[in-house]
Design a protein around this motif. Structure first.
Motif, PDB file in Angstrom:
ATOM      1  N   VAL A  43       0.857  -1.186   0.000  1.00  0.00           N
ATOM      2  CA  VAL A  43       0.000   0.000   0.000  1.00  0.00           C
ATOM      3  C   VAL A  43       0.893   1.235   0.000  1.00  0.00           C
ATOM      4  CG1 VAL A  43      -1.780   1.254   1.286  1.00  0.00           C
ATOM      5  CG2 VAL A  43      -1.804  -1.242   1.240  1.00  0.00           C
ATOM      6  N   ASP A  44       0.449   2.290  -0.670  1.00  0.00           N
ATOM      7  CA  ASP A  44       1.266   3.506  -0.730  1.00  0.00           C
ATOM      8  C   ASP A  44       1.300   4.197   0.629  1.00  0.00           C
ATOM      9  OD1 ASP A  44      -0.391   6.513  -1.346  1.00  0.00           O
ATOM     10  OD2 ASP A  44      -1.469   4.657  -0.895  1.00  0.00           O
ATOM     11  N   PRO A  45       2.222   5.143   0.858  1.00  0.00           N
ATOM     12  CA  PRO A  45       2.366   5.782   2.182  1.00  0.00           C
ATOM     13  C   PRO A  45       1.091   6.442   2.701  1.00  0.00           C
ATOM     14  CG  PRO A  45       4.277   6.265   0.830  1.00  0.00           C
ATOM     15  CD  PRO A  45       3.295   5.582  -0.062  1.00  0.00           C
ATOM     16  N   SER A  46       0.236   6.920   1.802  1.00  0.00           N
ATOM     17  CA  SER A  46      -0.992   7.585   2.242  1.00  0.00           C
ATOM     18  C   SER A  46      -2.089   6.588   2.610  1.00  0.00           C
ATOM     19  CB  SER A  46      -1.508   8.516   1.139  1.00  0.00           C
ATOM     20  OG  SER A  46      -2.038   7.765   0.057  1.00  0.00           O
ATOM     21  N   GLY A  47      -1.933   5.335   2.200  1.00  0.00           N
ATOM     22  CA  GLY A  47      -2.946   4.330   2.460  1.00  0.00           C
ATOM     23  C   GLY A  47      -4.074   4.334   1.447  1.00  0.00           C
ATOM     24  N   ARG A  48      -3.965   5.205   0.452  1.00  0.00           N
ATOM     25  CA  ARG A  48      -5.045   5.340  -0.531  1.00  0.00           C
ATOM     26  C   ARG A  48      -4.972   4.277  -1.624  1.00  0.00           C
ATOM     27  NH1 ARG A  48      -6.223  10.710  -4.356  1.00  0.00           N
ATOM     28  NH2 ARG A  48      -7.558   9.648  -5.873  1.00  0.00           N
ATOM     29  N   PHE A  49      -3.769   3.993  -2.124  1.00  0.00           N
ATOM     30  CA  PHE A  49      -3.602   3.084  -3.247  1.00  0.00           C
ATOM     31  C   PHE A  49      -3.022   1.742  -2.790  1.00  0.00           C
ATOM     32  CE2 PHE A  49      -3.031   7.415  -4.881  1.00  0.00           C
ATOM     33  CZ  PHE A  49      -4.034   7.451  -5.844  1.00  0.00           C
ATOM     34  N   GLY A  50      -3.564   0.673  -3.344  1.00  0.00           N
ATOM     35  CA  GLY A  50      -3.056  -0.659  -3.050  1.00  0.00           C
ATOM     36  C   GLY A  50      -2.595  -1.335  -4.321  1.00  0.00           C
TER      37      GLY A  50
END
Length: 320
Positions: A43-50
């Motif tokens: 998952v990206d650092p922001s938690g938005r994209f997996g």
């Protein structure tokens, strides 16, 4: 009587215990759902994209995985580069950073959109999220659909040229330099075409001159080999894309080496695939695209070419 009361109490206790155990047991449907639900690999650092494990494509520079935007509920393309693979070649990283910087500032319906990017220091990867085109690249899409009308190719051509017109009239001018059917993408359900993979693009100044040799040999204009060119090299590449779209053959596939391709291109010899283009109007249009640099029309000029003028029948069926 007392024994009966005891028996009843024992039965009640047993029922309570059984019910308690049933409540503690995991639901079969929930368990199945958890097993069926696909897990993100990262998952990206922001938690938005997996990112999923599915590989959508791979090239010399990067790998592209299937991803998901949890915030917007849409599919995305997760582009990933292992930086340690290119530690000895800083020009590669420079080109990738250039692609990201370019994409971040471009807004056009026929150019792939960039949503986010970041550097993963721990895993030494460069990651960037772009929109996903459901049907993949135009090369693979064309191979899947062998019967494509001239009207469809005109529609694709107009969209590619609109993207090129946007790049070429951008301030400063942007030259793609590696346009081919593998980095033109399509959403087949709506026929929407978009240009991607701008990693080899060059931002040039007002004199519109660039001096770096990069690209895919089969699609490279002759002047690219001389390392003195302008944005019209993309028009030449677009012409070669039309050859591939019409014949499903990569131009100059009769050559077994880059040296042979170079000799043919610089001598002005047409690829053998060009002779397989049956429609005379399409053939003439391609010839205008791959002509001599000074005679080669701009993207704006080609959009006004009689070959691409939308007919009344195309207007009535909504073609663009």
């Amino acid at each position: 009587m007392i024994n009966l009361v005891y028996i009843i109490i024992i039965i009640i206790i047993i029922i309570i215990i059984i019910k308690g155990n049933i409540c503690k047991m995991p639901s079969a449907s929930h368990e199945t759902y958890d097993q069926d639900r696909e897990a993100f690999v990262e998952v990206d650092p922001s938690g938005r994209f997996g990112r999923y494990s599915d590989l959508l494509g791979a090239g010399a520079v990067k790998k592209v995985y299937r991803g998901f935007d949890q915030e917007e509920g849409r599919d995305v393309a997760w582009n990933q580069v292992k930086l340690r693979n290119f530690s000895d070649d800083p020009t590669v990283l420079k080109r990738l950073l250039s692609e990201i910087e370019l994409l971040q500032n471009l807004e056009n319906e026929n150019i792939i959109v960039l949503y986010s990017f970041w550097m993963d220091v721990e895993n030494t990867t460069l990651n960037f999220i772009t929109e996903a085109c459901a049907s993949g690249n135009l090369r693979d899409y064309r191979k899947k659909h062998r019967r494509v009308s001239l009207k469809a190719m005109k529609n694709w051509s107009r969209q590619i040229l609109r993207g090129l017109e946007y790049l070429h009239t951008h301030e400063p001018c942007i030259i793609h330099r590696d346009l081919n059917c593998s980095n033109i993408f399509i959403n087949g359900n709506i026929g929407k075409v978009k240009i991607g993979d701008l990693g080899l693009a060059a931002v040039v100044g007002k004199n519109h001159a660039a001096h770096t040799l990069l690209g895919t040999p089969e699609y490279m204009a002759p002047e690219l080999y001389e390392e003195d060119y302008n944005e019209l090299v993309d028009i030449y590449s677009f012409g070669m894309c039309l050859v591939e779209m019409a014949t499903m053959e990569i131009p100059y596939n009769e050559c077994d080496s880059i040296a042979k391709i170079y000799r043919k291109v610089t001598s002005g010899a047409m690829p053998q695939a060009f002779n397989k283009v049956n429609d005379p109007e399409l053939k003439g249009f391609i010839e205008r695209c791959i002509g001599q640099p000074r005679a080669r029309p701009s993207a704006s000029d080609l959009l006004q070419d009689p070959f691409l003028v939308i007919t009344s029948s195309e207007e009535s069926d909504g073609s663009t």
